[in-house]
Scaffold this active site. Structure first.
Site, PDB file in Angstrom:
ATOM      1  N   GLU A   1     -23.055  21.928  42.318  1.00  0.00           N
ATOM      2  CA  GLU A   1     -21.724  21.689  41.705  1.00  0.00           C
ATOM      3  C   GLU A   1     -20.569  22.198  42.561  1.00  0.00           C
ATOM      4  O   GLU A   1     -19.447  22.340  42.082  1.00  0.00           O
ATOM      5  CB  GLU A   1     -21.556  22.291  40.309  1.00  0.00           C
ATOM      6  CG  GLU A   1     -22.608  22.218  39.238  1.00  0.00           C
ATOM      7  CD  GLU A   1     -23.438  20.956  39.110  1.00  0.00           C
ATOM      8  OE1 GLU A   1     -24.413  20.842  39.877  1.00  0.00           O
ATOM      9  OE2 GLU A   1     -23.168  20.128  38.236  1.00  0.00           O
TER      10      GLU A   1
ATOM     11  N   TYR B   1     -20.295  25.166  44.167  1.00  0.00           N
ATOM     12  CA  TYR B   1     -20.072  26.612  44.189  1.00  0.00           C
ATOM     13  C   TYR B   1     -20.469  27.206  45.553  1.00  0.00           C
ATOM     14  O   TYR B   1     -20.796  26.480  46.488  1.00  0.00           O
ATOM     15  CB  TYR B   1     -20.849  27.271  43.042  1.00  0.00           C
ATOM     16  CG  TYR B   1     -20.296  26.915  41.669  1.00  0.00           C
ATOM     17  CD1 TYR B   1     -19.000  27.286  41.310  1.00  0.00           C
ATOM     18  CD2 TYR B   1     -21.054  26.209  40.744  1.00  0.00           C
ATOM     19  CE1 TYR B   1     -18.484  26.957  40.051  1.00  0.00           C
ATOM     20  CE2 TYR B   1     -20.543  25.875  39.489  1.00  0.00           C
ATOM     21  CZ  TYR B   1     -19.261  26.258  39.149  1.00  0.00           C
ATOM     22  OH  TYR B   1     -18.743  25.930  37.917  1.00  0.00           O
TER      23      TYR B   1
ATOM     24  N   ARG C   1     -31.183  25.469  41.457  1.00  0.00           N
ATOM     25  CA  ARG C   1     -30.410  24.267  41.100  1.00  0.00           C
ATOM     26  C   ARG C   1     -29.912  23.649  42.403  1.00  0.00           C
ATOM     27  O   ARG C   1     -29.007  24.191  43.064  1.00  0.00           O
ATOM     28  CB  ARG C   1     -29.247  24.674  40.184  1.00  0.00           C
ATOM     29  CG  ARG C   1     -28.423  23.521  39.666  1.00  0.00           C
ATOM     30  CD  ARG C   1     -28.888  23.086  38.295  1.00  0.00           C
ATOM     31  NE  ARG C   1     -28.130  21.958  37.805  1.00  0.00           N
ATOM     32  CZ  ARG C   1     -27.170  22.026  36.881  1.00  0.00           C
ATOM     33  NH1 ARG C   1     -26.876  23.201  36.338  1.00  0.00           N
ATOM     34  NH2 ARG C   1     -26.534  20.946  36.483  1.00  0.00           N
TER      35      ARG C   1
ATOM     36  N   HIS D   1     -17.734  19.926  41.383  1.00  0.00           N
ATOM     37  CA  HIS D   1     -16.680  19.839  40.358  1.00  0.00           C
ATOM     38  C   HIS D   1     -15.455  19.078  40.865  1.00  0.00           C
ATOM     39  O   HIS D   1     -14.706  18.527  40.072  1.00  0.00           O
ATOM     40  CB  HIS D   1     -16.270  21.230  39.889  1.00  0.00           C
ATOM     41  CG  HIS D   1     -17.300  21.857  38.983  1.00  0.00           C
ATOM     42  ND1 HIS D   1     -17.881  21.169  37.952  1.00  0.00           N
ATOM     43  CD2 HIS D   1     -17.845  23.088  38.970  1.00  0.00           C
ATOM     44  CE1 HIS D   1     -18.752  21.967  37.333  1.00  0.00           C
ATOM     45  NE2 HIS D   1     -18.749  23.121  37.941  1.00  0.00           N
TER      46      HIS D   1
ATOM     47  N   GLN E   1     -14.815  17.625  24.245  1.00  0.00           N
ATOM     48  CA  GLN E   1     -13.622  18.119  23.571  1.00  0.00           C
ATOM     49  C   GLN E   1     -13.708  19.568  23.085  1.00  0.00           C
ATOM     50  O   GLN E   1     -12.725  20.289  23.160  1.00  0.00           O
ATOM     51  CB  GLN E   1     -13.303  17.220  22.375  1.00  0.00           C
ATOM     52  CG  GLN E   1     -12.246  16.189  22.683  1.00  0.00           C
ATOM     53  CD  GLN E   1     -11.978  15.299  21.487  1.00  0.00           C
ATOM     54  OE1 GLN E   1     -12.563  14.233  21.364  1.00  0.00           O
ATOM     55  NE2 GLN E   1     -11.119  15.725  20.608  1.00  0.00           N
TER      56      GLN E   1
END
Ligand code: NAP
Ligand code: SF4
Length: 679
Positions: free
Chosen positions: A169, A171, A219, A257, A344
């Site tokens: 992601e 990082y 991961r 991201h 949300q």
């Protein structure tokens, strides 16, 4: 080996050599914000224990930093000393008491941190953090690896069954791996082989420190989705080395991201990225986990049946329903409260520093606060309106012993959600209607469809409470020509099926204006709701052949809009700035790809045969459009409530009927739960 008739692969135990997982479902890592607030670990313990009781095979916690520099926010707590261990022990004890297994994710955010102390592989700045990051010195790289290892040892001391090393992601670990960020000239930089030594040393030394009987999940970023990302050959090479370094399981990471491809939003087809993990199958000998948009036992079973992976990860689905696995075991998938991937109440909360929850299950992460006990003195309730608020109130009240009549004027359940289900990419909203519908039946709610409740009808029936969940109606505007035949409101288009011509202006660019623009910029003969995984990847510019590093195609290739669409608003600034923090960009990008014309600072003058007359920042303009669709918010439907109150019957209002201004399903369903908790 056990075999389950309905989900033979999903519910099959997985032998890891030194320990066995009950089934192939991994609850993926999610930061809930409970990690960072006083008393949060006690609440986390209850949250995770409930999921362990629900029979999930393995839980992975939200990311825990190995040192201060690795924190996402300067306020958090790294696991870097023994004083922090007890908090984690509260969590592991609770999970073990339910016979569950739990790993702690170790996450160093690197340049993604929201802090002036950000560090990375080299001096750099992430496009999604306002703070630049400083490149670590060689000594600091060594120290960071030591910190990872110590963090894993402390996790072991705290009773975790293992750790997950977050290597995806975008990082810190990713930042070491790609050359566009890692420009080091010491042994941690230069060729790919050097750049991957950082994660390899972390895994190798962690294995040495924790011994054989401790799970290490890695991961792995299998699809970076950023320019300059790893090639497929590099990803496979790293996977093999990670296995050799001592990992027990490899989990899949999809997209940094900062990537501009939606990877978890509701627009992503179910199981849409399982093909990536499938490419890796056979390259390593340890179990692989597929992730992203796997939100039901059926999808999980299908992913495994297609040979995509050995396990499936579901994260947000466990916010929506703690008992997905238990319901699969019981052969009752229709009772699963399905995650609709809206973000949300989960990610949008985390990114705005609020405790996570779930739009369809407000109890998530609030288990100790939103307590609904079985009724000691059952009441007779009339609930008026079977939209999300009314359905949720009726189902939860009946589940807890109340006697409930649910009245709905239309012929079907679901209210405003029925309009959402026809928006391309929002078909998941149907699942919430299905779930609450099943619950209404299961708990014996008397549902009266096609019944417009009146004060006379409700009087004298002995109701202890009348709950008004009648929702909203579109706001009418008042300007010359507003009753011209070319003017429609959004409900006429979405619910009424009124045809719309080849050119259209949408008045109002809130959530519904965006939805209507999305609806009208799709060809209904080929709706995006049925986009295949291949078409989705093409539309958003993902190259499934992995020709280039990061797997991005040279350009997205969306299907063209079948009509010219104008999306208008009165206010200044960017369209969609008030949409969800983590999904607004998806809606904006989608409409931009469809070439929707977004005009701000509009004044609506009149509508006539020539079209919509407006001024844009003071300049007059006529939009020669066949239709104008009004999406200018709503007003509450409270007529019945007013009548009941004047006749002396006590009513409670929830959802849009209570406050149309900030109408949203998250508040509506939460109010329904709170109402029942207070009965
Ligand atoms: P909304 O978000 O309040 O937007 C209504 C828009 O209409 C406003 O942005 C306003 O924009 C404009 N407007 C208001 N009064 C007007 C007037 N008198 N004349 C002309 N324009 C006017 O309401 P909504 O779009 O109906 O959405 C309702 C709720 O549903 C939202 O709160 C949202 O939570 C939820 N929802 C969200 C999504 C999503 O996030 N994707 C999708 C659907 C629904 P200007 O003042 O700038 O013109
Ligand atoms: Fe899923 Fe939406 Fe609930 Fe998040 S808030 S868990 S995305 S349903």
């Amino acid at each position: 080996m056990q075999n389950h008739p309905t989900y033979p692969r999903l519910l099959e135990p997985l032998d890891l050599g030194f320990t066995t997982l009950k089934n192939r479902v991994l609850m993926g890592s999610m930061h809930t914000m409970l990690e960072d607030i006083p008393g949060g670990h006690e609440r986390l313990a209850v949250f995770y224990a409930e999921r362990a009781r629900g029979q999930v095979g393995l839980i992975v916690t939200g990311g825990v930093a190995p040192n201060k520099a690795g924190l996402a926010l300067p306020v958090g707590h790294p696991l870097d000393n023994e004083d922090e261990v007890w908090k984690h022990k509260v969590v592991t004890d609770a999970v073990h008491a339910e016979d569950g297994k739990i790993c702690m994710q170790i996450l160093h955010t690197g340049r993604y941190g929201y802090s002036e102390h950000n560090v990375s592989a080299s001096d750099t700045k992430a496009p999604i953090s306002p703070f630049p990051a400083r490149g670590l010195t060689t000594d600091e790289v060594e120290q960071t690896i030591i910190d990872y290892v110590k963090c894993a040892q402390l996790a072991q001391q705290a009773g975790y069954d293992g750790v997950e090393v977050m290597g995806s992601e975008g990082y810190l670990i990713n930042q070491f791996i790609v050359s566009k960020i890692n420009r080091r000239d010491d042994k941690w930089g230069g060729p790919y082989e050097n750049r991957i030594q950082f994660p390899l040393e972390i895994v190798r030394r962690t294995r040495e420190a924790v011994g054989e009987n401790f799970i290490i999940i890695y991961r792995l970023s299998m699809l970076d989705l950023v320019e300059g990302g790893s090639t497929w050959e590099e990803v496979v090479h790293l996977a093999k080395k990670i296995e050799k370094a001592g990992a027990t399981i490899i989990n899949t990471g999809i997209g940094w991201h900062e990537a501009r491809v939606p990877t978890i939003g509701t627009v992503v087809p179910r199981g849409g990225f399982a093909w990536v993990t499938k490419r890796m199958m056979g390259e390593v000998n340890i179990p692989l986990v597929a992730t992203n948009r796997i939100n039901s036992p059926e999808v999980g079973e299908q992913v495994l049946a297609d040979g995509c992976s050995d396990m499936v990860s579901m994260a947000r689905p466990f916010l929506a329903d703690a008992n997905i696995v238990a319901k699969a075991i019981a052969g009752k998938p229709e009772e699963v409260n399905t995650c609709i991937a809206c973000n949300q109440a989960c990610l949008d909360h985390t990114f705005t520093l609020q405790v996570s929850s779930c739009i369809v299950n407000p109890r998530a992460c609030h288990e100790t606060e939103l307590v609904i006990a079985p009724a000691s003195a059952p009441k007779k309730l009339a609930i008026i309106g079977a939209g999300p608020a009314g359905m949720a109130a009726a189902a939860v009240a009946a589940e807890n012993g109340h006697q409930v009549d649910l009245y709905e004027a239309s012929g079907r359940l679901g209210g405003q959600f029925n309009m959402a289900t026809i928006i391309p990419g929002k078909e998941e909203y149907q699942q919430t209607i299905r779930y609450y519908g099943v619950m209404l039946e299961k708990f014996g709610v008397n549902v009266h469809l096609n019944t417009k409740a009146t004060a006379e009808m409700l009087t004298g029936k002995g109701y202890d409470e009348v709950v008004i969940a009648t929702g909203v109606t579109p706001r009418k505007l008042d300007f010359p020509g507003v009753d011209h035949p070319k003017v429609l409101d959004y409900a006429e288009v979405l619910a009424g099926g009124k045809p719309v011509g080849k050119s259209v202006a949408i008045i109002g660019a809130g959530g519904i204006g965006f939805d209507v623009a999305e609806f009208l910029s799709h060809d209904f003969d080929h709706p995006s709701v049925s986009l295949s995984v291949e078409d989705y990847m093409k539309e958003w510019g993902v190259d499934m052949d992995y020709e280039r590093g990061g797997s991005l195609a040279t350009a997205p290739a969306p299907l063209p809009s079948p009509r010219e669409v104008f999306l208008l608003k009165r206010s200044k600034g960017k369209h969609g700035k008030d949409l969800g923090k983590t999904t607004g960009w998806i809606h904006r990008s989608s409409l931009t790809m469809k070439k929707v014309n977004m005009l701000a600072q509009c004044t609506y003058e009149k509508v006539d045969d020539a079209g919509l007359h407006i001024t844009v920042a003071g300049e007059p303009r006529v939009l020669d459009v066949e239709n104008v669709v009004i999406c200018a918010g709503q007003v509450p439907l409270r007529e019945l409530a007013d009548k009941l109150e004047t006749s002396g019957i006590k009513v409670q209002l929830i959802g849009g009927a209570r406050n149309a201004k900030e109408l949203d399903a998250k508040r509506a369903i939460k109010e329904a739960f709170e109402l029942v908790a207070g009965l």
